[in-house]
Design a protein around this motif. Sequence first.
Motif, PDB file in Angstrom:
ATOM      1  N   GLY A 189       0.817  -1.215   0.000  1.00  0.00           N
ATOM      2  CA  GLY A 189       0.000   0.000   0.000  1.00  0.00           C
ATOM      3  C   GLY A 189       0.845   1.255   0.000  1.00  0.00           C
ATOM      4  N   GLN A 190       1.903   1.259   0.828  1.00  0.00           N
ATOM      5  CA  GLN A 190       2.792   2.411   0.876  1.00  0.00           C
ATOM      6  C   GLN A 190       3.465   2.645  -0.478  1.00  0.00           C
ATOM      7  N   THR A 191       3.919   1.561  -1.106  1.00  0.00           N
ATOM      8  CA  THR A 191       4.635   1.672  -2.374  1.00  0.00           C
ATOM      9  C   THR A 191       3.755   2.286  -3.458  1.00  0.00           C
ATOM     10  N   VAL A 192       2.544   1.773  -3.588  1.00  0.00           N
ATOM     11  CA  VAL A 192       1.639   2.280  -4.625  1.00  0.00           C
ATOM     12  C   VAL A 192       1.270   3.732  -4.357  1.00  0.00           C
ATOM     13  N   SER A 193       1.001   4.056  -3.099  1.00  0.00           N
ATOM     14  CA  SER A 193       0.633   5.422  -2.745  1.00  0.00           C
ATOM     15  C   SER A 193       1.770   6.404  -3.002  1.00  0.00           C
ATOM     16  N   LEU A 194       2.993   5.986  -2.710  1.00  0.00           N
ATOM     17  CA  LEU A 194       4.146   6.858  -2.938  1.00  0.00           C
ATOM     18  C   LEU A 194       4.325   7.178  -4.415  1.00  0.00           C
ATOM     19  N   ILE A 195       4.069   6.209  -5.284  1.00  0.00           N
ATOM     20  CA  ILE A 195       4.150   6.466  -6.723  1.00  0.00           C
ATOM     21  C   ILE A 195       3.120   7.529  -7.118  1.00  0.00           C
ATOM     22  N   GLY A 196       1.914   7.398  -6.585  1.00  0.00           N
ATOM     23  CA  GLY A 196       0.886   8.395  -6.868  1.00  0.00           C
ATOM     24  C   GLY A 196       1.257   9.773  -6.361  1.00  0.00           C
ATOM     25  N   ASP A 197       1.864   9.829  -5.174  1.00  0.00           N
ATOM     26  CA  ASP A 197       2.300  11.119  -4.633  1.00  0.00           C
ATOM     27  C   ASP A 197       3.251  11.824  -5.589  1.00  0.00           C
ATOM     28  N   GLU A 198       4.150  11.059  -6.195  1.00  0.00           N
ATOM     29  CA  GLU A 198       5.116  11.653  -7.123  1.00  0.00           C
ATOM     30  C   GLU A 198       4.441  12.164  -8.386  1.00  0.00           C
TER      31      GLU A 198
ATOM     32  N   GLY B 252      13.171   2.270   0.063  1.00  0.00           N
ATOM     33  CA  GLY B 252      13.420   1.755  -1.273  1.00  0.00           C
ATOM     34  C   GLY B 252      12.199   1.949  -2.157  1.00  0.00           C
ATOM     35  N   SER B 253      11.020   1.756  -1.587  1.00  0.00           N
ATOM     36  CA  SER B 253       9.784   2.038  -2.323  1.00  0.00           C
ATOM     37  C   SER B 253       9.686   3.509  -2.681  1.00  0.00           C
ATOM     38  N   ARG B 254      10.142   4.356  -1.767  1.00  0.00           N
ATOM     39  CA  ARG B 254      10.137   5.790  -2.063  1.00  0.00           C
ATOM     40  C   ARG B 254      11.032   6.074  -3.267  1.00  0.00           C
ATOM     41  N   SER B 255      12.187   5.417  -3.314  1.00  0.00           N
ATOM     42  CA  SER B 255      13.070   5.594  -4.464  1.00  0.00           C
ATOM     43  C   SER B 255      12.426   5.072  -5.739  1.00  0.00           C
ATOM     44  N   MET B 256      11.755   3.930  -5.635  1.00  0.00           N
ATOM     45  CA  MET B 256      11.072   3.392  -6.801  1.00  0.00           C
ATOM     46  C   MET B 256       9.978   4.349  -7.262  1.00  0.00           C
ATOM     47  N   SER B 257       9.324   5.005  -6.303  1.00  0.00           N
ATOM     48  CA  SER B 257       8.295   5.986  -6.679  1.00  0.00           C
ATOM     49  C   SER B 257       8.931   7.173  -7.381  1.00  0.00           C
ATOM     50  N   TRP B 258      10.136   7.561  -6.955  1.00  0.00           N
ATOM     51  CA  TRP B 258      10.838   8.640  -7.656  1.00  0.00           C
ATOM     52  C   TRP B 258      11.171   8.233  -9.085  1.00  0.00           C
TER      53      TRP B 258
END
Length: 419
Positions: free
Chosen positions: A22-31, A152-158
């Motif tokens: 959930g965090q990973t998908v949401s972080l991508i959307g935030d970006e 790492g998910s945050r980086s993937m979202s970037w």
Amino acid sequence: MKLRDRIPGLLRERGFRRYWTGQTVSLIGDEISLIAIPLAAVLVLGADAAEMGWLKTAELLPTLLLNLPLGAWADRQTRRRRAMIAADLARAALLLTLPVAYLLDALTLGQLYATAFGIGALTVVFDVCNATLFVALVPAERYVQANSLVHGSRSMSWLAGPGAGGLLVQFLTAPFALFADALTYLVSARQLSRIKPVEPEPAPVAKGHFTAGLRWVVKEPTMRALFAWSGTIQFFNYMFHTLFVLYVTVELGLSAGVLGAILGAGAVGGLLGAACSGMVVRRFGVGPSIIVGSLGFTMPLLLIPLASGPLPLVVATLFAAEFLCCVGVMVIDIAAASLQMALIPSAIRSRVMGAYRTLNHGFRPLGALLGGFLGTAVGLRPTLWIGTGGAVLAVLWLLPSPVPGTRELPEPAEDAVRA
């Protein structure tokens, strides 16, 4: 070695895996929103430097006004996870108002300001509850591994978010690109609804309950130093961030697609930093890793106002700056977050995080306002020099503190809590 053995241990645990997904998908959307909302202001509504400053301020002002009271509120709740789900659903609904207004030819800067403020307020609710949910899911000895996965998910979202956002803006227009972010909040809410962590008991309401977190941050020497350092970086970095999209698209003349690719390239550095951070912390210790990461994050940003000359050289300079700074910021985030989680007593965790974010993130709208003012008064490039140079000097707060000598994660002083 079997494929299962290659998967980090925490991801083999269903509860954490769903939380992390959930965090990973949401972080991508935030970006996607991070690039789509400013581009909607610039490309659709013709916002200038001062108006961009107000937009960033509206987004960040809730961190100054709401973190402290909502942190105190969260420590008194028994169902923080449900509050996070509600915040996700409300953020999705708010974002969807923008493409609808655009379709009706009714989109205004005022609506962008109001939406940015509302999403910022709901993000505060989510984050102060998330601090407690994280420690309910992760044992203390696995904080570094868990933070490496989340960041790492945050980086993937970037990597995925800005590139996808730039392309969505280019082909669908900025307001319609926000549909994607709304969808990610729905995915996050769904994943949170499928986990059942044992949340800590709510704190009793006693005298000093509201200010206990603030008093603890100010008195604890390591947290006090981290606050001064991080707050300084936030102030100057948001002078920079407020004008970055305007500088790249207007002064340097790059397209939304190229901007997205540049930001996405930085995410490759973030993935590298997240992958290496555990090794860095083990090799040098958690405190020295924070100092190394601070310089590794801020110094490459000096290349951005330096960018000039032929277009290929400008693009290459921006790529290098984004790549290198994102390596450093991952080391910072993982080491500093793990240190803070280990230091903070559980009984006041949400209040401490609320107080820390109030003090720390409260500098963001101030930096954004000053960035908008200086961008109009002295120009974009000189303001970027001030922002990047000031962020580099923030490390001076850490050097005389206990941080450089802190090699291992400490035990929280639970008996020091009085309210």
